[in-house]
Design a protein around this motif. Structure first.
Motif, mmCIF file in Angstrom:
data_model
loop_
_atom_site.group_PDB
_atom_site.id
_atom_site.type_symbol
_atom_site.label_atom_id
_atom_site.label_comp_id
_atom_site.label_asym_id
_atom_site.label_seq_id
_atom_site.Cartn_x
_atom_site.Cartn_y
_atom_site.Cartn_z
ATOM 1 N N LEU A 196 0.871 -1.177 0.000
ATOM 2 C CA LEU A 196 0.000 0.000 0.000
ATOM 3 C C LEU A 196 0.903 1.220 0.000
ATOM 4 O O LEU A 196 1.973 1.214 0.620
ATOM 5 C CB LEU A 196 -0.885 0.024 1.248
ATOM 6 N N LEU A 201 -12.663 2.943 12.327
ATOM 7 C CA LEU A 201 -11.950 2.889 11.039
ATOM 8 C C LEU A 201 -12.200 4.147 10.217
ATOM 9 O O LEU A 201 -11.331 4.626 9.493
ATOM 10 C CB LEU A 201 -12.381 1.648 10.246
ATOM 11 N N TRP A 240 -1.997 1.045 -4.439
ATOM 12 C CA TRP A 240 -1.718 -0.343 -4.051
ATOM 13 C C TRP A 240 -1.097 -1.118 -5.212
ATOM 14 O O TRP A 240 -1.301 -0.790 -6.393
ATOM 15 C CB TRP A 240 -2.967 -1.061 -3.557
ATOM 16 N N GLN A 293 -9.501 6.632 8.744
ATOM 17 C CA GLN A 293 -9.482 7.059 7.328
ATOM 18 C C GLN A 293 -9.382 8.586 7.243
ATOM 19 O O GLN A 293 -8.677 9.122 6.382
ATOM 20 C CB GLN A 293 -10.741 6.567 6.605
ATOM 21 N N TYR A 323 -8.742 -7.967 13.786
ATOM 22 C CA TYR A 323 -9.136 -7.405 12.486
ATOM 23 C C TYR A 323 -9.220 -8.521 11.430
ATOM 24 O O TYR A 323 -10.189 -8.615 10.668
ATOM 25 C CB TYR A 323 -8.136 -6.321 12.044
ATOM 26 N N TRP A 325 -4.293 -7.041 15.207
ATOM 27 C CA TRP A 325 -4.274 -7.711 13.898
ATOM 28 C C TRP A 325 -5.111 -9.003 13.870
ATOM 29 O O TRP A 325 -5.946 -9.180 12.960
ATOM 30 C CB TRP A 325 -2.834 -7.956 13.430
ATOM 31 N N GLU A 334 -11.610 -2.676 2.495
ATOM 32 C CA GLU A 334 -11.962 -4.095 2.349
ATOM 33 C C GLU A 334 -13.480 -4.209 2.342
ATOM 34 O O GLU A 334 -14.125 -3.978 3.372
ATOM 35 C CB GLU A 334 -11.410 -4.877 3.547
ATOM 36 N N THR A 365 -9.260 0.658 5.077
ATOM 37 C CA THR A 365 -8.615 -0.426 4.337
ATOM 38 C C THR A 365 -9.347 -0.721 3.023
ATOM 39 O O THR A 365 -8.816 -1.428 2.174
ATOM 40 C CB THR A 365 -8.607 -1.721 5.166
#
Ligand SMILES: Cc1cc2nc3c(=O)[nH]c(=O)nc-3n(C[C@H](O)[C@H](O)[C@H](O)COP(=O)(O)OP(=O)(O)OC[C@H]3O[C@@H](n4cnc5c(N)ncnc54)[C@H](O)[C@@H]3O)c2cc1C
Length: 350
Positions: A172, A304, A185, A308, A339, A336, A257, A255
């Motif tokens: 990233l 999140l 990315w 951002q 997540y 981690w 996602e 992210t």
């Protein structure tokens, strides 16, 4: 062409969210999409490796990644992903694998909206007591028809292109010289990589900065694909319609996602709807329960979204300091695994 007009359930959108709902349902279910399943990819298709494994579509995996580099102008921060490895997968194989697990009638038709309880399409009107909007950011049933949802804010935009670059990790790039209010990315996919840029403020003219980025990487440009994706949770139900995936703003902020949440909330929604179709739960109870399930995650999404905002507006150097601390012990094991495990689902297809 589907001959029937009445079904037990109608799902609009046959990508991640719609297929996750579909594979959980029994009964007469109509799945509508304006494209054949798996033919129009809009995503880099990066997700934790456990996701295709849990869904029985592991053969779609193109490359496994146990390292992610975050490149900033001042430093490169390496994240060790070995505890929850990521992968990139083939969109067509993944989605067609999910379709093969579903017992639905698929019809290729562009949906135009809902009128008097009937889903209207270029191929006519269809009715069902249960209706799911999984049509992506456009939310063709749940968003106002005369106003694009992106006008309300809360949408990012991504554009990417396949290249021949090969690598052994995900990368990233948080560097305002590459992408002013967003990130870049490089996602290796076995032979080659998908290289892209995403704008957190929804700027959609990303062709020129992407070409400069590709030029700096020495990668020739080919075809592009991209679209908007949400960065703000929206309502999971609108009237008696269930919204899943990007139609409900379930893509994770920061992210970006969106595959995992679309699959997870789709799976939970499908599980509930199955009990409705089997007569074990009322539609009203299912609407309330689905809302409760989604709302449990609102605080995590807000965190999140705050991160951002920092990535978009705070000095990159400050963001990099925090990102570096989060990438090492003692902080990495605190967040981690949580997540990476978000959205664990394991239910078999119906
Ligand atoms: C460039 C880019 C890269 C990305 N990379 C990643 C990534 O690596 N990992 C990740 O997790 N997320 C990624 N995302 C986000 C992710 O792609 C989305 O969050 C995810 O696809 C949402 O899934 P969905 O099923 O809700 O919607 P979609 O995947 O958008 O599917 C919507 C479906 O509805 C259909 N449809 C839409 N309108 C109609 C209509 N009117 N009539 C009939 N059918 C209709 C479409 O054809 C489509 O099949 C990326 C996004 C972009 C733009």
């Amino acid at each position: 062409m589907a001959a029937r007009r009445e079904y037990d359930a109608i799902i609009v959108g046959a990508s991640f969210a719609g297929l996750a709902v579909a594979r959980r349902l029994t009964g007469d279910v109509l799945l509508l999409d304006r494209h054949e399943v798996g033919t129009v990819q809009t995503s880099a298709c990066g997700t934790p490796l456990w996701v295709p494994r849990a869904l029985g579509v592991e053969s779609s995996v193109l490359q496994v990644h146990d390292r992610l580099d975050l490149r900033t102008p001042s430093r490169t921060i390496t994240y060790d992903l070995r505890e929850i490895p990521f992968c990139t997968f083939d969109y067509r194989a993944f989605t067609q694998g999910l379709l093969a697990q579903s017992r639905v009638v698929f019809l290729r038709a562009a949906v135009t909206g809902i009128e008097d309880g009937a889903v209207t399409t270029a191929s006519g009107r269809f009715t069902a007591p249960v209706v799911v909007d999984a049509s992506g950011w456009r939310g063709v049933l749940v968003h106002e028809r005369d106003r694009p949802p992106t006008e309300r804010g809360g949408y990012s935009f991504g554009l990417e292109t396949p290249t021949s670059l090969e690598d052994d990790k995900l990368t990233l790039i948080l560097d305002r010289r590459v992408m002013r209010r967003g990130l870049g990315w490089i996602f290796p996919v076995g032979r080659g990589s998908l290289v892209g840029l995403g704008s957190y403020v929804g700027a959609s003219k990303l062709g020129p900065p992407l070409r400069s980025f590709l030029g700096a990487l020495g990668a020739p440009t080919a075809s592009y694909h991209g679209t908007f994706f949400p960065s703000r949770m929206l309502r999971p139900t609108v009237g008696r319609i269930f919204a899943v995936g990007d139609a409900a703003g379930q893509c994770l902020p920061l992210t970006a996602e969106g595959i995992r949440p679309a699959l997870y909330f789709g799976d939970r929604c499908g599980e509930l709807l199955r009990t409705v179709l089997e007569g074990r739960l009322t539609l009203d109870a299912a609407l309330a329960e689905y809302t409760r399930i989604v709302n449990r995650y609102r605080r995590a999404y807000a965190v999140l979204r705050g991160a951002q905002w920092l990535a978009t507006y705070a000095p990159t150097r400050c963001f990099a300091l925090v990102a570096a601390a989060l990438g090492k012990r003692p902080l990495l094991p605190c967040w981690w695994p949580r997540y990476g495990a978000f959205g664990r689902f394991g239910g078999a297809a119906a």
